[in-house]
Design a protein around this motif. Structure first.
Motif, PDB file in Angstrom:
ATOM      1  N   VAL A  79      -7.146   6.678  -1.012  1.00 53.48           N
ATOM      2  CA  VAL A  79      -7.567   5.715  -2.024  1.00 53.48           C
ATOM      3  C   VAL A  79      -6.817   4.395  -1.870  1.00 53.48           C
ATOM      4  CG1 VAL A  79      -7.738   5.238  -4.487  1.00 53.48           C
ATOM      5  CG2 VAL A  79      -8.138   7.547  -3.639  1.00 53.48           C
ATOM      6  N   ALA A  80      -5.498   4.470  -1.708  1.00 56.37           N
ATOM      7  CA  ALA A  80      -4.689   3.256  -1.618  1.00 56.37           C
ATOM      8  C   ALA A  80      -5.082   2.401  -0.424  1.00 56.37           C
ATOM      9  CB  ALA A  80      -3.213   3.620  -1.555  1.00 56.37           C
ATOM     10  N   TYR A  81      -5.369   3.039   0.713  1.00 59.45           N
ATOM     11  CA  TYR A  81      -5.718   2.313   1.915  1.00 59.45           C
ATOM     12  C   TYR A  81      -7.213   2.023   2.009  1.00 59.45           C
ATOM     13  CZ  TYR A  81      -1.076   2.692   4.045  1.00 59.45           C
ATOM     14  OH  TYR A  81       0.273   2.563   4.312  1.00 59.45           O
ATOM     15  N   TYR A 124       0.344   6.432  -7.116  1.00 60.26           N
ATOM     16  CA  TYR A 124      -0.798   7.298  -7.388  1.00 60.26           C
ATOM     17  C   TYR A 124      -0.371   8.763  -7.464  1.00 60.26           C
ATOM     18  CZ  TYR A 124      -4.043   3.434  -6.529  1.00 60.26           C
ATOM     19  OH  TYR A 124      -4.735   2.246  -6.601  1.00 60.26           O
ATOM     20  N   GLU A 156     -13.755   8.405  -2.073  1.00 56.54           N
ATOM     21  CA  GLU A 156     -13.303   8.535  -0.689  1.00 56.54           C
ATOM     22  C   GLU A 156     -13.914   9.757   0.006  1.00 56.54           C
ATOM     23  OE1 GLU A 156     -11.677   6.313   0.985  1.00 56.54           O
ATOM     24  OE2 GLU A 156     -11.509   5.011  -0.770  1.00 56.54           O
ATOM     25  N   LEU A 164       0.824  -1.206   0.000  1.00 57.77           N
ATOM     26  CA  LEU A 164       0.000   0.000   0.000  1.00 57.77           C
ATOM     27  C   LEU A 164       0.861   1.259   0.000  1.00 57.77           C
ATOM     28  CD1 LEU A 164      -2.889  -0.930   2.459  1.00 57.77           C
ATOM     29  CD2 LEU A 164      -2.780  -1.198  -0.020  1.00 57.77           C
ATOM     30  N   TRP A 204      -9.851   0.760  -4.127  1.00 56.91           N
ATOM     31  CA  TRP A 204      -8.726   1.158  -4.979  1.00 56.91           C
ATOM     32  C   TRP A 204      -8.775   0.461  -6.327  1.00 56.91           C
ATOM     33  CZ3 TRP A 204      -5.420  -2.599  -6.699  1.00 56.91           C
ATOM     34  CH2 TRP A 204      -5.358  -3.784  -5.968  1.00 56.91           C
ATOM     35  N   GLN A 205      -9.299  -0.776  -6.368  1.00 56.01           N
ATOM     36  CA  GLN A 205      -9.390  -1.478  -7.645  1.00 56.01           C
ATOM     37  C   GLN A 205     -10.390  -0.775  -8.569  1.00 56.01           C
ATOM     38  OE1 GLN A 205     -10.241  -5.286  -5.732  1.00 56.01           O
ATOM     39  NE2 GLN A 205      -8.394  -6.147  -6.656  1.00 56.01           N
ATOM     40  N   LYS A 212       1.813   1.796  -3.449  1.00 55.64           N
ATOM     41  CA  LYS A 212       0.654   2.239  -4.226  1.00 55.64           C
ATOM     42  C   LYS A 212       0.434   3.743  -4.052  1.00 55.64           C
ATOM     43  CE  LYS A 212      -2.648  -0.752  -3.992  1.00 55.64           C
ATOM     44  NZ  LYS A 212      -2.381  -1.498  -5.254  1.00 55.64           N
ATOM     45  N   ALA A 249     -11.007   9.731  -7.317  1.00 53.24           N
ATOM     46  CA  ALA A 249     -10.524   9.571  -5.947  1.00 53.24           C
ATOM     47  C   ALA A 249     -11.408  10.318  -4.966  1.00 53.24           C
ATOM     48  CB  ALA A 249      -9.076  10.054  -5.851  1.00 53.24           C
ATOM     49  N   PHE A 309     -11.144   2.374  -8.392  1.00 48.69           N
ATOM     50  CA  PHE A 309     -10.480   3.627  -8.771  1.00 48.69           C
ATOM     51  C   PHE A 309      -9.598   3.421  -9.993  1.00 48.69           C
ATOM     52  CE2 PHE A 309      -6.373   5.867  -8.446  1.00 48.69           C
ATOM     53  CZ  PHE A 309      -6.798   7.169  -8.675  1.00 48.69           C
ATOM     54  N   GLU A 310      -8.778   2.408  -9.982  1.00 51.64           N
ATOM     55  CA  GLU A 310      -7.869   2.162 -11.105  1.00 51.64           C
ATOM     56  C   GLU A 310      -8.651   1.818 -12.372  1.00 51.64           C
ATOM     57  OE1 GLU A 310      -4.695  -0.513 -10.258  1.00 51.64           O
ATOM     58  OE2 GLU A 310      -3.919   0.664  -8.573  1.00 51.64           O
TER      59      GLU A 310
END
Length: 622
Positions: A470-472, A456, A497, A449, A476-477, A452, A493, A479-480
């Motif tokens: 977003v990463a935590y 980002y 979030e 993370l 996040w999946q 990640k 993002a 988002f990507e």
């Protein structure tokens, strides 16, 4: 809160992290790992559990104490509950997905997988498992994590079945729900390398980050918990169970250090006073005419009052060990384990309706002098006798210092007694499940993370705070996927979030929102059919009406993106209504009028376009 010199005290601490895995089925059966509401249960059944001897003929002390309190355990079963969960059928083979996830976690911790994993039974008779034991297998050992105060070694990684969820404590026993029982979880045990409260929290945060990096663990309240083992040089090892929040770990360690320091000081004082614990006695006659509500209620129900003289304990039973917890509270914890509602003691009496005359008579009845304390329990005869004996035994250990024990973590950083520390006698082989040979060769290293977050920031130009959210976060999946589909990264993002967080604070049921809802809303913005400012209103509406189509609901709410001529018409209307202010302040009126313009357009227009048009209209009139 007092901050001690932890090096001087010889603080030693270790962690046990329990994390549920996000598998489709449970560890030893094909039942789903989806949680259920108690109201969904379609039947119940009842069990009584008793301790069993190990292969060496030994009975675990913690299990033995648990068995002294006869309790009935009732279980809520569902349409997904199987015979394995009811302990009416042998367990199936170890779930392969759970084993693969555990091996990946072990790899991230730098651990070595075992050559052969044997399933063991761990005696647990508090009712949290229908069979009276929990199945557990070691998957990996060794390894370490880094902290700012030095490395912390990892002792072992266990793959276990989750316990049943405790729903309600009753007078006759406990009600459990079987929806949670059997969910795979990993238990990560560190070595006792932690030497400060801050390091304990940092180590837990690091392990938590590694777990979430796999994308194979469950998220949310109750899916991860921490146990903390703490001791100081002259104290004893104490295990504190059930820490739900990382924010509580450092406070819990500080409070336990304080408790042990205070207990050691009390032990020294008791030694200097040549303290002793007397024999428990029935003192019901002393309170025959009492007006104390608690005692009167017990006596009217046929109960008795039992007391124990604590010679040399005067003033020490009321000594504070932790915030709002005293030595007397420790005594009370042991009494309540045997069914009593609590205890009274002379350091706090007269009070609670007990008079000074009754206190004097109590002291006379048990031959207690001015330097002595007396503890009492009022309950049915059997409970009163067992409870006051438990108090006497805990008072005996107070003279020795700090007892080894298992304690439950409280929300305020303090802890309460649960049971003695378990020993090796609680483990024995599980003969119904064959051993497995883990194959770590197929394990892939996931992106951490922390890595990640950096990606980002670099690839999507997100600021550090938003990138970390977003990463935590859990999406996040998604988002990507949306960024790859052409959605602006910052918009995606913030929507996934920040906007969701704001809606939750407004009591919007955001748990109803699905990935399909977010894809639909972000797609409307990307296609120019919804202004960014309309996203919160549309998401709030979808949360209330989760079966709705985003595009259709946006049209129904009038949230379609406004054309430039519609925007200009609305802006001109606002400027003309406030012509006096514009004439007097010029561009100084911009901020106030901007809010009014956005309100007039009801989120149908992009803020940048509204700002541009408003500036033009003000400048033309200045």
């Amino acid at each position: 809160m007092t901050e001690f010199d932890y090096d001087e005290l010889g603080l030693v601490a270790g962690l046990e992290i329990h994390q549920q895995l996000d598998t489709a089925t449970k560890l030893f059966c094909a039942c789903p790992t989806t949680r259920r509401e108690p109201a969904e249960a379609d039947r119940t059944f009842t069990r009584y559990l008793h301790p069993t001897r190990s292969e060496l003929g030994e009975i675990d002390e913690a299990a033995l104490e648990e068995s002294r309190v006869e309790r009935e355990f009732e279980y809520l079963a569902y349409d997904t509950t199987c015979l394995v969960e009811e302990d009416d059928e042998p367990p199936h083979r170890l779930d392969e997905d759970a084993l693969a996830a555990a091996l990946e976690i072990g790899h991230l911790l730098g651990m070595d997988a075992v050559d052969r994993a044997h399933v063991m039974r761990k005696v647990v008779i508090d009712g949290s498992n229908t069979g009276g034991f929990q199945r557990s297998t070691m998957v990996a050992e060794g390894g370490a994590i880094d902290t700012s105060e030095g490395p912390v070694g990892i002792e072992d990684l266990m793959l276990e079945e989750e316990s049943a969820q405790r729903i309600e404590d009753r007078e006759e026993g406990v009600l459990y729900s079987l929806d949670r029982l059997g969910i795979p979880l990993v238990e990560i045990g560190t070595k006792p390398d932690i030497s400060s409260p801050a390091q304990a929290r940092e180590a837990a945060e690091r392990i938590g980050m590694l777990l979430r990096s796999t994308g194979k663990v469950k998220r949310g309240l109750g899916t991860i918990r921490q146990d903390v083992n703490v001791s100081i040089a002259d104290g004893a090892r104490v295990e504190m169970k059930g820490v739900q929040s990382l924010d509580d770990i450092d406070d819990l360690v500080r409070e336990e250090v304080r408790r042990q320091v205070e207990l050691l000081d009390i032990a020294d004082e008791l030694d200097a006073r040549a303290a002793a614990v007397g024999k428990p006695r029935d003192v019901t006659d002393v309170f025959a005419d009492t007006e104390s509500g608690v005692i009167r209620g017990a006596l009217d129900d046929g109960g008795e009052v039992h007391a124990v003289p604590l010679h040399g304990f005067d003033g020490l039973v009321g000594r504070e060990l932790q915030a709002d917890r005293r030595l007397g509270t420790e005594f009370s914890d042991h009494a309540t384990r045997h069914g009593a509602g609590g205890i009274f003691h002379t350091d706090e009496l007269p009070a609670y309706g007990v008079t000074a005359a009754e206190v004097a008579a109590l002291r006379d009845a048990v031959d207690a002098g001015e330097d002595d304390a007396v503890a009492i329990v009022a309950d049915d005869p059997e409970t009163a006798a067992q409870s006051i004996q438990a108090v006497a035994e805990r008072a005996e250990t107070a003279m020795a210092g700090v007892p080894e024990e298992t304690r439950g973590a409280n929300d305020d950083g303090t802890s309460k007694y649960l049971r003695p520390l378990p020993g090796a006698a609680r483990m024995y082989p599980e003969t119904d499940v064959p051993p497995v040979d883990p194959d770590p060769s197929a394990v892939e290293t996931p992106e951490l993370l922390t890595e990640k977050v950096e990606r980002y920031q670099a690839d999507f130009d997100l600021d550090a705070g938003l990138a970390e959210q977003v990463a935590y976060g859990r999406r996040w999946q998604l988002f990507e996927q949306q960024v790859e589909a052409g959605v602006d990264a910052t918009l995606a993002a913030q929507t996934l979030e920040s906007t969701v967080t704001e809606l939750r604070r407004d009591d919007v049921p955001v748990g109803q929102l699905t990935d399909a809802h977010f894809r639909g809303v972000l797609g409307l913005v990307a296609d120019g059919d919804l202004a960014q400012e309309g996203v919160p209103e549309l998401l709030a509406a979808l949360a209330e009406q989760p079966g709705s189509d985003p595009a259709a609901l946006a049209e129904e709410l009038g949230l379609g993106s406004a054309a430039e001529d519609e925007v200009r018409e609305a802006v001109v209307g606002v400027v003309e209504r406030n012509s006096d202010q514009v004439a007097a302040e010029g561009m100084g009126a911009f901020s106030a009028l901007m809010g009014e313009c956005m309100g007039a357009l009801r989120g149908k227009a992009d803020g940048d376009l509204v700002s541009e048009v408003l500036r033009e209209e003000i400048q033309q009139r200045s």
